[in-house]
Motif scaffolding. Structure first.
Motif, PDB file in Angstrom:
ATOM      1  N   TRP A 249       0.875  -1.179   0.000  1.00  0.00           N
ATOM      2  CA  TRP A 249       0.000   0.000   0.000  1.00  0.00           C
ATOM      3  C   TRP A 249       0.910   1.226   0.000  1.00  0.00           C
ATOM      4  N   ASP A 251       1.396   4.926   0.104  1.00  0.00           N
ATOM      5  CA  ASP A 251       0.737   6.148   0.539  1.00  0.00           C
ATOM      6  C   ASP A 251       1.727   7.306   0.626  1.00  0.00           C
ATOM      7  N   LYS A 299     -17.526  -5.909  -3.466  1.00  0.00           N
ATOM      8  CA  LYS A 299     -16.883  -5.273  -4.624  1.00  0.00           C
ATOM      9  C   LYS A 299     -17.760  -4.151  -5.186  1.00  0.00           C
ATOM     10  N   TYR A 324     -16.053  -9.876  -3.824  1.00  0.00           N
ATOM     11  CA  TYR A 324     -14.730 -10.214  -4.356  1.00  0.00           C
ATOM     12  C   TYR A 324     -14.570 -11.718  -4.413  1.00  0.00           C
ATOM     13  N   LYS A 333      -1.690  -6.249 -10.754  1.00  0.00           N
ATOM     14  CA  LYS A 333      -2.787  -5.302 -10.914  1.00  0.00           C
ATOM     15  C   LYS A 333      -3.169  -4.730  -9.560  1.00  0.00           C
ATOM     16  N   PRO A 334      -3.576  -3.441  -9.544  1.00  0.00           N
ATOM     17  CA  PRO A 334      -4.019  -2.842  -8.277  1.00  0.00           C
ATOM     18  C   PRO A 334      -5.400  -3.337  -7.891  1.00  0.00           C
ATOM     19  N   LEU A 335      -5.696  -3.281  -6.602  1.00  0.00           N
ATOM     20  CA  LEU A 335      -6.967  -3.759  -6.064  1.00  0.00           C
ATOM     21  C   LEU A 335      -7.389  -2.829  -4.942  1.00  0.00           C
ATOM     22  N   THR A 336      -8.601  -2.280  -5.029  1.00  0.00           N
ATOM     23  CA  THR A 336      -9.110  -1.358  -4.019  1.00  0.00           C
ATOM     24  C   THR A 336      -9.997  -2.120  -3.048  1.00  0.00           C
ATOM     25  N   ARG A 340      -8.744   1.491   0.276  1.00  0.00           N
ATOM     26  CA  ARG A 340      -7.288   1.468   0.121  1.00  0.00           C
ATOM     27  C   ARG A 340      -6.924   0.692  -1.135  1.00  0.00           C
ATOM     28  N   THR A 341      -5.985   1.236  -1.885  1.00  0.00           N
ATOM     29  CA  THR A 341      -5.554   0.610  -3.130  1.00  0.00           C
ATOM     30  C   THR A 341      -4.291  -0.196  -2.854  1.00  0.00           C
ATOM     31  N   PHE A 342      -4.410  -1.495  -3.007  1.00  0.00           N
ATOM     32  CA  PHE A 342      -3.283  -2.400  -2.814  1.00  0.00           C
ATOM     33  C   PHE A 342      -2.761  -2.839  -4.167  1.00  0.00           C
ATOM     34  N   PHE A 343      -1.453  -2.959  -4.262  1.00  0.00           N
ATOM     35  CA  PHE A 343      -0.811  -3.461  -5.483  1.00  0.00           C
ATOM     36  C   PHE A 343      -0.226  -4.834  -5.173  1.00  0.00           C
TER      37      PHE A 343
END
Length: 636
Positions: A249, A251, A299, A324, A333-336, A340-343
């Motif tokens: 994450w 930030d 989701k 999800y 790929k990123p995942l929100t 919070r956007t996690f890569f």
């Protein structure tokens, strides 16, 4: 009362007399304790304290006599004393016999099995003849297993006899607490122990198999499930299967933000997600293990569910359009998740295999998200301020508490107390400085230079220490990489720049001359040529003095005599240098007044008859004396 018979009288009543001095009539104690063990002591006195007339030898002497085997004996020879007793708990400590056995247990209330074969291990402890029965634990067996019979001595019959290791063998049945155990085999140690004791072991038997366990190993019958989603099928198919993803994450765009690492667990059994924090040592954060507890993550929410109080009530299927699933977690790929956007940058091998078999994705990448460390900043030293040595000043910039720079200890030990001395003149436009002479001392151990100006009377200049011991840089060297003067830079005619003052070397002492001759590789051709010219001048001066002086043979004989008789005045280190300082023209002569002052300063006995004769032979005229031959008498 004890009565003692009188010599010569019969031992009859009335013929003996009591001894009134005896008061103790008990028997001597023959049993005692030493270190907790009972020992036997031989009595030395009898009843009434009368000393027994028996063998009073010590125990060591008795043992020695018992072991003594004379060459000629009558009867059977005495046997040596038996060996020391070793208790069983010491001799058989940690020695255990292990037997593999089984017993049959009836199963009356089951249609699939009528009896059950349970395998056990029987342990026999040699130190105290105790036994224990342990059944290995089988996972999910549903039977209370483990230690069936705790360690104790077990009875083998109604008479109270206990089992002994001699009663155990392969291929026999033993009954313990109404259960019959069949011994089929034993381990290697048990086999060797029993064979060493003369017991013939039966051949080993094969451990029987449990019928119900073998039945469970057969393939199960396949059932055709309906096409609709079945939660029970999902539970049975994906129990204990978890997908693991490694994510970050980032930030760093916000104030005081940072890039933090997380582990995302996706449970296939119920499609729940768990996010765990990865804590590093001394990261300054509280060790909370979970960022998001295990739960189903929405989701897409229903439009009317945006104002749903999620912090109070749990989200149900009525508020969520889509949850999800495993296909939403793709590496790279990123995942929100919950704002919070996690890569996701990597996953474990089981997850790669699952995606390859389930979704046909076999090329999941492994992305390197570690930030490269910036190149180290080159440490630049501030400009030299001129105080102290450059190395000492640099230590203040390298450490908070400066340390002394490292020294070449080997060089200091080899060149300890080795000093090269040179006579130099100051190059200056001031007329008063032209006649000034200085002694430059170069210390080979530390490469330092000191300058001393001999005081000259009525010169108007205070002599003494001109420069303390320090390293001197060459004028063309840089402060960052200083180059100091070395022994190869000092020779006759060389110009030494000492902090803006130029010194010209005029002469060298004998030790420096010998050092230059023995270490010619350190010097340049110009330096060697100057030394060669200096030696030739000295030899020419000596030859001239020898030719002009008719009493040369007499002078040499006198010098040898003085060296033999006045040994305590020999080897004056700077005796010759004192004359050279006053001999500014390097002629080899000084006036008589200066000559006697120098001799007085060095405690030379000028009143001695030999010294007076030497001064007479070295006198050139009434006013000057040749100090060269005079110094030779006090040197080696």
């Amino acid at each position: 009362m004890v009565s003692n018979p009188v010599h010569g009288l019969p031992f009859l009543p009335g013929m003996s007399f009591t001894d009134p001095t005896k008061t103790a009539f008990h028997r001597s104690q023959t049993l005692g304790y030493r270190n907790g063990y009972a020992v036997v002591r031989r009595p030395t006195v009898g009843i009434g304290g009368i000393r027994l007339q028996n063998n009073q030898l010590s125990q060591a002497e008795l043992d020695e006599l018992a072991c003594n085997m004379p060459p000629l004996t009558y009867g059977e020879p005495k046997q040596p004393p038996p060996a020391g007793f070793v208790p069983a708990h010491v001799a058989f400590d940690k020695k255990v016999l292990k037997f593999d056995a089984y017993f049959q247990e009836d199963v009356p209330m089951s249609t699939e099995e009528h009896y059950r074969v349970r395998q056990v291990n029987i342990y026999y402890y040699l130190e105290d003849d105790s036994m224990s029965v342990v059944e290995p634990i089988v996972e999910n067996s549903g039977i209370l297993q483990g230690k069936l019979i705790k360690r104790q001595r077990l009875s083998k019959n109604d008479r109270g006899d206990h089992y002994h290791w001699k009663d155990l063998n392969r291929g026999i049945n033993i009954t313990i607490f109404a259960k019959t155990f069949r011994i089929v085999d034993c381990d290697r140690f048990t086999q060797e122990f029993l064979e060493s004791q003369g017991i013939e072991l039966n051949p080993p038997e094969k451990m029987p198999l449990d019928p119900y366990t073998e039945l469970r190993k057969q393939p199960l019958r396949k059932y055709v499930t309906p096409s609709d989603f079945d939660q029970l099928k999902q539970f049975l198919a994906f129990d204990k299967q978890v997908l693991r993803f490694y994510a970050i994450w980032d930030d760093t765009d916000s104030m005081f933000g940072e890039c933090r690492t997380y582990i995302i667990h996706y449970y296939l059994v119920d499609d729940t997600v768990e996010i765990r924090e990865v804590h590093e040592r001394n990261n300054g954060r509280d060790p909370f293990p979970l960022l998001v507890n295990r739960q189903r993550l929405p989701k897409i929410l229903v439009e009317n569910a945006k104002n749903f109080p999620q912090c109070v009530l749990e989200i149900s299927d009525q508020e969520v359009l889509e949850w999800y699933t495993a296909k939403d977690f793709i590496v790279g790929k990123p995942l929100t998740i919950l704002g919070r956007t996690f890569f996701i940058y990597d996953c474990d091998p089981f997850t790669r295999q699952f995606y390859s078999e389930k979704f046909g994705i076999s090329d999941l990448p492994s992305i390197d998200v570690s930030k490269k460390q910036p190149p180290p900043v080159k440490q630049e030293l501030p400009p030299y301020n001129g105080f102290g040595l450059v190395e000492d000043s640099a230590q203040n910039c390298l450490a908070l508490i400066p340390k002394a720079p490292k020294k070449d200890v080997i060089k200091m030990l080899v060149n300890d107390k080795k000093i090269l001395r040179y006579l130099a003149a100051l190059e200056s436009p001031i007329p008063e400085d032209k006649d000034r002479r200085f002694v430059l001392s170069y210390f080979l151990a530390t490469d330092m230079i000191s300058i001393f100006e001999p005081p000259v009377r009525n010169s108007g200049i205070i002599g003494g220490k001109y420069l303390g011991r320090t390293k001197v840089m060459k004028p063309d060297s840089l402060v960052d990489n200083p180059v100091y003067y070395g022994p190869g830079d000092f020779f006759i005619g060389a110009v030494i720049n000492v902090f803006g003052h130029r010194f010209i070397i005029l002469d060298v002492d004998e030790y420096a001359l010998k050092y230059m001759q023995s270490n010619a590789a350190q010097y340049s051709e110009e330096a060697l040529l100057s030394i060669q010219t200096h030696v030739q001048k000295q030899e020419a001066l000596q030859n001239t003095q020898t030719e002009e002086d008719p009493g040369t043979k007499e002078l040499e004989t006198l010098i040898d005599t003085i060296q033999k008789q006045l040994k305590e005045y020999s080897c004056k280190d700077n005796f010759g240098e004192a004359f050279q300082v006053h001999d500014k023209e390097a002629s080899g002569y000084v006036d008589r007044e200066t000559f006697f002052k120098i001799c007085e300063s060095f405690n030379i006995p000028v009143d001695d008859s030999l010294i007076k004769e030497l001064i007479r032979l070295c006198s050139h005229d009434d006013s000057r004396i040749n100090y060269y031959n005079f110094v030779r008498a006090f040197s080696n």
